[in-house]
Design a protein around this motif. Structure first.
Motif, PDB file in Angstrom:
ATOM      1  N   ILE A 177     -54.641 -84.387 113.301  1.00  0.00           N
ATOM      2  CA  ILE A 177     -53.716 -83.382 112.804  1.00  0.00           C
ATOM      3  C   ILE A 177     -52.361 -83.578 113.470  1.00  0.00           C
ATOM      4  N   SER A 178     -51.301 -83.493 112.693  1.00  0.00           N
ATOM      5  CA  SER A 178     -49.963 -83.699 113.239  1.00  0.00           C
ATOM      6  C   SER A 178     -49.468 -82.438 113.943  1.00  0.00           C
ATOM      7  N   HIS A 179     -48.845 -82.621 115.110  1.00  0.00           N
ATOM      8  CA  HIS A 179     -48.240 -81.543 115.901  1.00  0.00           C
ATOM      9  C   HIS A 179     -49.197 -80.359 116.120  1.00  0.00           C
ATOM     10  N   PRO A 180     -50.410 -80.590 116.606  1.00  0.00           N
ATOM     11  CA  PRO A 180     -51.348 -79.462 116.749  1.00  0.00           C
ATOM     12  C   PRO A 180     -50.885 -78.425 117.776  1.00  0.00           C
ATOM     13  N   THR A 181     -50.263 -78.870 118.885  1.00  0.00           N
ATOM     14  CA  THR A 181     -49.818 -77.905 119.905  1.00  0.00           C
ATOM     15  C   THR A 181     -48.733 -76.993 119.360  1.00  0.00           C
ATOM     16  N   GLU A 182     -47.759 -77.570 118.655  1.00  0.00           N
ATOM     17  CA  GLU A 182     -46.686 -76.771 118.079  1.00  0.00           C
ATOM     18  C   GLU A 182     -47.220 -75.782 117.052  1.00  0.00           C
ATOM     19  N   LYS A 183     -48.160 -76.233 116.251  1.00  0.00           N
ATOM     20  CA  LYS A 183     -48.742 -75.351 115.236  1.00  0.00           C
ATOM     21  C   LYS A 183     -49.558 -74.234 115.877  1.00  0.00           C
ATOM     22  N   ASN A 184     -50.247 -74.545 116.963  1.00  0.00           N
ATOM     23  CA  ASN A 184     -51.010 -73.509 117.651  1.00  0.00           C
ATOM     24  C   ASN A 184     -50.090 -72.444 118.251  1.00  0.00           C
ATOM     25  N   ILE A 185     -48.942 -72.869 118.774  1.00  0.00           N
ATOM     26  CA  ILE A 185     -47.993 -71.909 119.348  1.00  0.00           C
ATOM     27  C   ILE A 185     -47.491 -70.956 118.260  1.00  0.00           C
ATOM     28  N   PHE A 186     -47.094 -71.506 117.110  1.00  0.00           N
ATOM     29  CA  PHE A 186     -46.606 -70.650 116.031  1.00  0.00           C
ATOM     30  C   PHE A 186     -47.716 -69.750 115.489  1.00  0.00           C
ATOM     31  N   THR A 187     -48.936 -70.276 115.412  1.00  0.00           N
ATOM     32  CA  THR A 187     -50.056 -69.461 114.919  1.00  0.00           C
ATOM     33  C   THR A 187     -50.316 -68.278 115.849  1.00  0.00           C
TER      34      THR A 187
END
Length: 232
Positions: A177-187
């Protein structure tokens, strides 16, 4: 987006809201809507394109992506924002109905007739129930979507690597998955702001009910005392 219409709608909702309702609107439109429009869409724009699997089997990547992302975060958030703001429009429509009814009443009976609604925006009678129902619906919508996100994406987080063994994949393949850390922060940010909105809706509903009870109890006491004096 037509910001003029948006500003008019926001000012109309603010006009008939309590202090807690104004805070709720600020959280929704600043911390949720603007973050969604400005940042979240860009973070998820490469979601499918950069979902990479260590196989060249035709169709495998699409099948695995559909399995792990049955509904995109962006589309779910868009639907959630639409549904959670609709109850506020019911309050505006109810006030508009009262104003139109008052105008028809004055046109029929003249300016000297007694007003049906001296203040159409005052939360009394049916408008009080409409406002309370809107709070319950808003909190319910947010809770339902919190459950949906938790059910689809366990603990509201995305792993860096997922294993897929669905046909037509030849065997168990690793997908990234691309940019999982960034997506987790926004989620997590959206989840926290949603929880804040639920708490604000519950507090506002409790405030309305408590205020109504305080208004009714003295009135009930005065009625009882008058009834006692009449009986004597």
């Amino acid at each position: 987006m037509n910001w003029g219409v948006f500003e008019g709608l926001l000012s109309g909702v603010n006009k008939y809201s309590t202090a807690f309702g104004r805070i709720w609107l600020s959280v929704v439109f600043i911390f949720r809507l603007l973050v969604y429009v400005v940042a979240a869409e860009r973070v998820w724009s490469d979601d499918h394109k950069d979902f990479d699997c260590n196989t060249r089997q035709p169709g495998c990547r699409n099948v695995c992506y559909d399995h792990f992302f049955p509904v995109s975060h962006i589309r779910l958030w868009a639907l959630q924002l639409i549904l959670v703001t609709c109850p506020s429009l019911l309050v505006i429509m109810h006030v508009a109905y009262r104003e139109a009814k008052e105008q028809r009443h004055r046109a029929t009976g003249g300016d000297e007739c007694r007003s049906i609604y001296p203040n159409p925006g005052k939360k009394r009678g049916g408008l009080w129930w409409t406002y309370l129902l809107s709070l319950i619906v808003k909190a319910g919508v947010d809770v339902v979507f919190l459950y949906i996100f938790y059910h689809l994406y366990r603990n509201y987080t995305l792993p860096r690597v997922v294993k897929c063994e669905l046909a037509p994949c030849p065997n168990t393949v690793d997908c990234f998955i691309s940019h999982p850390t960034e997506k987790n922060i926004f989620t997590l940010f959206m989840v926290v702001t949603t929880c804040v909105c639920v708490v604000l809706s519950i507090i506002e509903a409790a405030y309305l009910i408590g205020k109504r009870c305080r208004e009714c109890l003295p009135a009930g006491g005065r009625t009882s005392r008058r009834h006692s004096r009449d009986c004597q």
